[in-house]
Design a protein around this motif. Sequence first.
Motif, PDB file in Angstrom:
ATOM      1  N   VAL A 157       0.830  -1.202   0.000  1.00  0.00           N
ATOM      2  CA  VAL A 157       0.000   0.000   0.000  1.00  0.00           C
ATOM      3  C   VAL A 157       0.865   1.252   0.000  1.00  0.00           C
ATOM      4  O   VAL A 157       0.589   2.218  -0.730  1.00  0.00           O
ATOM      5  CB  VAL A 157      -0.959  -0.006   1.212  1.00  0.00           C
ATOM      6  N   THR A 158       1.921   1.257   0.806  1.00  0.00           N
ATOM      7  CA  THR A 158       2.824   2.413   0.843  1.00  0.00           C
ATOM      8  C   THR A 158       3.415   2.682  -0.536  1.00  0.00           C
ATOM      9  O   THR A 158       3.485   3.839  -0.985  1.00  0.00           O
ATOM     10  CB  THR A 158       3.952   2.186   1.861  1.00  0.00           C
ATOM     11  N   ALA A 159       3.817   1.628  -1.234  1.00  0.00           N
ATOM     12  CA  ALA A 159       4.384   1.799  -2.573  1.00  0.00           C
ATOM     13  C   ALA A 159       3.345   2.351  -3.545  1.00  0.00           C
ATOM     14  O   ALA A 159       3.647   3.243  -4.359  1.00  0.00           O
ATOM     15  CB  ALA A 159       4.930   0.466  -3.080  1.00  0.00           C
ATOM     16  N   ILE A 160       2.121   1.846  -3.476  1.00  0.00           N
ATOM     17  CA  ILE A 160       1.065   2.314  -4.376  1.00  0.00           C
ATOM     18  C   ILE A 160       0.756   3.789  -4.139  1.00  0.00           C
ATOM     19  O   ILE A 160       0.624   4.582  -5.080  1.00  0.00           O
ATOM     20  CB  ILE A 160      -0.204   1.457  -4.191  1.00  0.00           C
ATOM     21  N   ARG A 201      -9.891  -5.459  -2.508  1.00  0.00           N
ATOM     22  CA  ARG A 201      -8.606  -5.866  -1.954  1.00  0.00           C
ATOM     23  C   ARG A 201      -7.721  -4.656  -1.674  1.00  0.00           C
ATOM     24  O   ARG A 201      -6.999  -4.619  -0.675  1.00  0.00           O
ATOM     25  CB  ARG A 201      -7.907  -6.820  -2.922  1.00  0.00           C
ATOM     26  N   LEU A 202      -7.784  -3.674  -2.563  1.00  0.00           N
ATOM     27  CA  LEU A 202      -6.982  -2.467  -2.367  1.00  0.00           C
ATOM     28  C   LEU A 202      -7.361  -1.775  -1.064  1.00  0.00           C
ATOM     29  O   LEU A 202      -6.484  -1.438  -0.244  1.00  0.00           O
ATOM     30  CB  LEU A 202      -7.188  -1.517  -3.551  1.00  0.00           C
ATOM     31  N   ALA A 208      -6.004  -2.391   6.592  1.00  0.00           N
ATOM     32  CA  ALA A 208      -5.111  -3.183   7.446  1.00  0.00           C
ATOM     33  C   ALA A 208      -3.822  -2.448   7.738  1.00  0.00           C
ATOM     34  O   ALA A 208      -3.206  -2.636   8.785  1.00  0.00           O
ATOM     35  CB  ALA A 208      -4.814  -4.528   6.773  1.00  0.00           C
ATOM     36  N   ALA A 209      -3.394  -1.594   6.801  1.00  0.00           N
ATOM     37  CA  ALA A 209      -2.153  -0.835   6.979  1.00  0.00           C
ATOM     38  C   ALA A 209      -2.391   0.506   7.673  1.00  0.00           C
ATOM     39  O   ALA A 209      -1.448   1.277   7.870  1.00  0.00           O
ATOM     40  CB  ALA A 209      -1.499  -0.596   5.626  1.00  0.00           C
ATOM     41  N   GLY A 210      -3.649   0.807   8.025  1.00  0.00           N
ATOM     42  CA  GLY A 210      -3.958   2.089   8.656  1.00  0.00           C
ATOM     43  C   GLY A 210      -3.870   3.264   7.701  1.00  0.00           C
ATOM     44  O   GLY A 210      -3.631   4.395   8.126  1.00  0.00           O
ATOM     45  N   ARG A 211      -4.099   3.025   6.387  1.00  0.00           N
ATOM     46  CA  ARG A 211      -3.928   4.083   5.383  1.00  0.00           C
ATOM     47  C   ARG A 211      -5.217   4.323   4.587  1.00  0.00           C
ATOM     48  O   ARG A 211      -5.162   4.796   3.454  1.00  0.00           O
ATOM     49  CB  ARG A 211      -2.798   3.707   4.411  1.00  0.00           C
ATOM     50  N   THR A 212      -6.369   4.018   5.167  1.00  0.00           N
ATOM     51  CA  THR A 212      -7.630   4.163   4.443  1.00  0.00           C
ATOM     52  C   THR A 212      -7.858   5.583   3.960  1.00  0.00           C
ATOM     53  O   THR A 212      -8.196   5.829   2.791  1.00  0.00           O
ATOM     54  CB  THR A 212      -8.816   3.715   5.320  1.00  0.00           C
ATOM     55  N   VAL A 213      -7.701   6.549   4.851  1.00  0.00           N
ATOM     56  CA  VAL A 213      -7.956   7.943   4.488  1.00  0.00           C
ATOM     57  C   VAL A 213      -6.976   8.399   3.406  1.00  0.00           C
ATOM     58  O   VAL A 213      -7.372   9.072   2.438  1.00  0.00           O
ATOM     59  CB  VAL A 213      -7.873   8.852   5.724  1.00  0.00           C
ATOM     60  N   ASP A 214      -5.704   8.025   3.542  1.00  0.00           N
ATOM     61  CA  ASP A 214      -4.720   8.387   2.527  1.00  0.00           C
ATOM     62  C   ASP A 214      -5.112   7.830   1.163  1.00  0.00           C
ATOM     63  O   ASP A 214      -5.001   8.512   0.135  1.00  0.00           O
ATOM     64  CB  ASP A 214      -3.336   7.858   2.909  1.00  0.00           C
ATOM     65  N   PRO A 243     -16.306   8.916   5.837  1.00  0.00           N
ATOM     66  CA  PRO A 243     -16.517  10.066   6.716  1.00  0.00           C
ATOM     67  C   PRO A 243     -15.233  10.751   7.162  1.00  0.00           C
ATOM     68  O   PRO A 243     -15.186  11.978   7.234  1.00  0.00           O
ATOM     69  CB  PRO A 243     -17.276   9.477   7.906  1.00  0.00           C
ATOM     70  N   ASP A 244     -14.172   9.994   7.464  1.00  0.00           N
ATOM     71  CA  ASP A 244     -12.928  10.619   7.916  1.00  0.00           C
ATOM     72  C   ASP A 244     -12.294  11.434   6.792  1.00  0.00           C
ATOM     73  O   ASP A 244     -11.794  12.539   7.016  1.00  0.00           O
ATOM     74  CB  ASP A 244     -11.950   9.558   8.426  1.00  0.00           C
TER      75      ASP A 244
END
Length: 386
Positions: A157-160, A201-202, A208-214, A243-244
């Motif tokens: 996810v960080t790479a994407i 999946r994305l 799971a990585a805590g990056r939903t808002v990003d 919402p966030d």
Amino acid sequence: MTGIIGVLSVNIVESVQLSEIFGDEAARQAMADFGEAADDLLTRLLAQHAVIDQYGSAADRRWAACFRVLSDGLPRDAREVAEAIEHAGRNLIRESLLAVFGGATGARITADLSVFLMSPETGERDVKACWTQWTEDQLRSQPQRHVADQAGSSTDVTAILTDRCIQTYLQPIVRVSDRAVVGFEALSRGPEGSPLERPDRLFDAACAAGRTVDAELLCAELALERTKDKLPPDAFLTINLGPDALTLAADKLALAGRPEVMIELTEHLPLNEAEGFVEVVNRLRTLGIRLALDDTGCGFADFDTVRLLRPDIVKLCITVIRNADKGSHFMAAIRESAERLCKLGCLVLAEGVERENQHAALQGCSIELAQGWLYGKPEAVESVLR
């Protein structure tokens, strides 16, 4: 009211050796804190339903609530309501694990969140006497789908997000009366050919990585960039935000001068939380940005939410529209719901229209807009706007 009784169960299935990591006292406190988070999660997920009884034990690492499924007049199917609660809960429980136990330890804890429906013949008096044991039997007899971090998801996810490797797709929105295309919904996918290409999946991996808002903000940013000055005249564009991310949209996204843009609120909120978004929505409206409310009828969005937020478009979810051609009872309920929404000043959009008989059933139901594979599948933004 459907008359169906269900149970929502949260269970820490397997934990890392918390005492070795935190010490005995801190481990007990952390589990107690998670118990509070689990109670809040149960309350949030069941805000639209009638809770009959509740159980929680940090020692047993299990929390559950027995509830009666309510429909608020929408033509909901109890099984589809249960699936929506379970899907939302599986995402939210990840956030609770990370918040209580930290990013490293929380990601290593596996948990199960399940919703079970009892037989329609089960009476409320019988339920109170046996529902906890009944739930244990269900948990033992059914294969568990544990909520846990996906291997390598954080790195992927960080790479994407760093490389902005998001594909933007558009799906047409049509006018029911003549099927003319009046707008598009912007949809996002991960890198082509990758394990995270599928949007579910994305976003599961981002959660799971805590990056939903990003992830949501990047998808919105790219959709705005790729459609600027390219949409057909008078066509609108809906962009999905939870919402966030919605609370950050006015500051983080280039929305000024984009009156064709409508933000689609994709996670549905209990009314006590939706009240906090009135100011956020009003600020977006000062920028000329309108609001759509997604999946009304299968998540948490209901008529009270509509009355509070006053969206420009309310999208009746696919689980409602799927019943459009199944007889006069379902059709009458859909028609009544659409008329109630129109009286609140909203345009009503039918999502998930796949068959001609569904389209025909929507005629004369106060449903002005529709979306689904019958009218067009999502296509890459470059192909649509070429």
